[in-house]
Design a protein around this motif. Structure first.
Motif, PDB file in Angstrom:
ATOM      1  N   ASP A 161      58.253  55.738 -41.756  1.00  0.00           N
ATOM      2  CA  ASP A 161      58.585  56.760 -41.023  1.00  0.00           C
ATOM      3  C   ASP A 161      59.673  56.678 -40.139  1.00  0.00           C
ATOM      4  O   ASP A 161      59.463  56.402 -38.784  1.00  0.00           O
ATOM      5  CB  ASP A 161      57.282  57.475 -40.364  1.00  0.00           C
ATOM      6  CG  ASP A 161      56.420  57.974 -41.195  1.00  0.00           C
ATOM      7  OD1 ASP A 161      56.462  58.235 -42.282  1.00  0.00           O
ATOM      8  OD2 ASP A 161      55.266  58.080 -40.674  1.00  0.00           O
ATOM      9  N   CYS A 191      52.208  56.747 -37.694  1.00  0.00           N
ATOM     10  CA  CYS A 191      53.544  56.140 -37.212  1.00  0.00           C
ATOM     11  C   CYS A 191      53.129  54.672 -36.673  1.00  0.00           C
ATOM     12  O   CYS A 191      52.186  54.535 -35.895  1.00  0.00           O
ATOM     13  CB  CYS A 191      54.248  56.725 -36.154  1.00  0.00           C
ATOM     14  SG  CYS A 191      55.712  56.071 -35.585  1.00  0.00           S
ATOM     15  N   GLN A 249      59.067  61.993 -41.621  1.00  0.00           N
ATOM     16  CA  GLN A 249      57.513  62.023 -41.830  1.00  0.00           C
ATOM     17  C   GLN A 249      57.452  61.611 -43.417  1.00  0.00           C
ATOM     18  O   GLN A 249      58.189  62.434 -44.280  1.00  0.00           O
ATOM     19  CB  GLN A 249      56.943  63.049 -41.550  1.00  0.00           C
ATOM     20  CG  GLN A 249      57.237  63.602 -40.038  1.00  0.00           C
ATOM     21  CD  GLN A 249      56.770  62.648 -39.185  1.00  0.00           C
ATOM     22  OE1 GLN A 249      55.886  62.130 -39.382  1.00  0.00           O
ATOM     23  NE2 GLN A 249      57.324  62.545 -37.781  1.00  0.00           N
ATOM     24  N   ARG A 269      52.578  60.998 -33.864  1.00  0.00           N
ATOM     25  CA  ARG A 269      53.866  61.114 -34.616  1.00  0.00           C
ATOM     26  C   ARG A 269      55.147  61.317 -33.826  1.00  0.00           C
ATOM     27  O   ARG A 269      54.901  62.245 -32.766  1.00  0.00           O
ATOM     28  CB  ARG A 269      53.596  62.288 -35.554  1.00  0.00           C
ATOM     29  CG  ARG A 269      52.523  61.826 -36.619  1.00  0.00           C
ATOM     30  CD  ARG A 269      52.809  62.626 -37.963  1.00  0.00           C
ATOM     31  NE  ARG A 269      51.973  62.169 -39.221  1.00  0.00           N
ATOM     32  CZ  ARG A 269      52.282  61.271 -39.884  1.00  0.00           C
ATOM     33  NH1 ARG A 269      53.818  60.900 -39.874  1.00  0.00           N
ATOM     34  NH2 ARG A 269      51.587  60.785 -40.962  1.00  0.00           N
TER      35      ARG A 269
END
Length: 280
Positions: free
Chosen positions: A184, A19, A31, A25
């Motif tokens: 993302d 990310c 995702q 993340r």
């Protein structure tokens, strides 16, 4: 009626990646999804008439210009480059940093159209900072644009014609296509993006095309009115890149052949030298 692209054409699903916002993340992010928005940035400039110049506080100014960030597609029968779509659903602010000689050189524009109009006599680099809406969680991005006032030449060398000649030539356009890519994105922001379909670029040339120094052959095709970006330009650019790649490969092969020949000549000379009697 504007023709819009389906959501899938502007959503990419690459392999998972880190990310961009943080070192880990984010559980709220979608995702493995990338979604992009095509934009253009640049300027249009026109020559001021003598009467317009005399009415200005600075009579030495020769041009009126507008620098802008817009959607890539142009509206039907539009008299400007790009701008078919409202970008305010993902852009919160655009800051244009002009030359320091202008009053308040940092101009913040918080609603569309994201543009600044001024007058002047010289060309300079403009620092453009694009700030996204809070829902994006994204950092601002910065691009640079060289303000173009004078007509293009195939070589790119500056050529300043007399003002009466420049008036007859019409407005000068200098625009760059780019894509803002969100990797993302947060689900909420993804919903915002996908709820605003993007207007397609036309597949075929309907108007003049924007000139770019990387393609000198487009100079003539850029004349005759307000230019327009097309999806065909992407294919043409890919073809030019492939042609350049093949040219480089051919040049490498040519020099490889020359090197092999020279190595053989060297080997032959070394053998001849080794067989020559040595005198004390």
């Amino acid at each position: 009626m504007s023709v819009t692209a389906s959501v899938s054409e502007y959503v990419r699903r690459p392999s998972p990646r880190r990310c961009a916002r943080c070192a880990h993340r984010d559980p709220l992010a979608t995702q493995g999804v990338s979604i992009y928005r095509p934009i253009i940035y640049g300027n249009t400039a026109t020559v001021l008439s003598q009467k317009e110049r005399e009415a200005l506080p600075s009579p030495d100014h020769t041009h009126r210009w507008t620098v802008a960030v817009r959607s890539a597609a142009s509206g039907e029968n539009a008299d400007q480059v790009g701008g078919a779509d409202d970008l305010s659903y993902f852009i919160k602010r655009v800051t244009f940093k002009l030359h320091d000689t202008y009053p308040n050189p940092s101009r913040n524009v918080d609603k569309p159209p994201f543009e600044v109009s001024e007058t002047g006599w010289g060309e300079f680099d403009i620092h453009i900072r694009i700030t996204f809406v809070p829902e994006s969680g994204e950092k601002a991005v910065v691009v640079y644009h060289h303000l173009k006032l004078h007509p293009w030449t195939a070589s790119g060398e500056p050529e300043i014609p007399p003002l009466d000649v420049a008036v007859k030539a019409g407005p000068v356009h200098s625009w760059q296509y780019d894509e803002i890519v969100f990797h993302d994105p947060y689900q909420n922001f993804l919903n915002i993006l996908t709820s605003h379909p993007v207007t397609h670029l036309p597949k075929a040339k309907r108007k003049p095309v924007p000139f770019h120094l990387a393609n000198p052959g487009s100079l003539e095709a850029s004349k005759g009115g307000v230019p327009e970006f097309t999806s065909l330009m992407e294919k043409e650019e890919a073809d030019r890149l492939e042609e350049a790649r093949q040219s480089i490969i051919a040049e490498q092969d040519r020099w490889r052949t020359i090197l092999i020949e020279k190595e053989r000549e060297l080997e032959k000379l070394q053998k001849q030298l080794a067989g020559t009697p040595q005198h004390s």
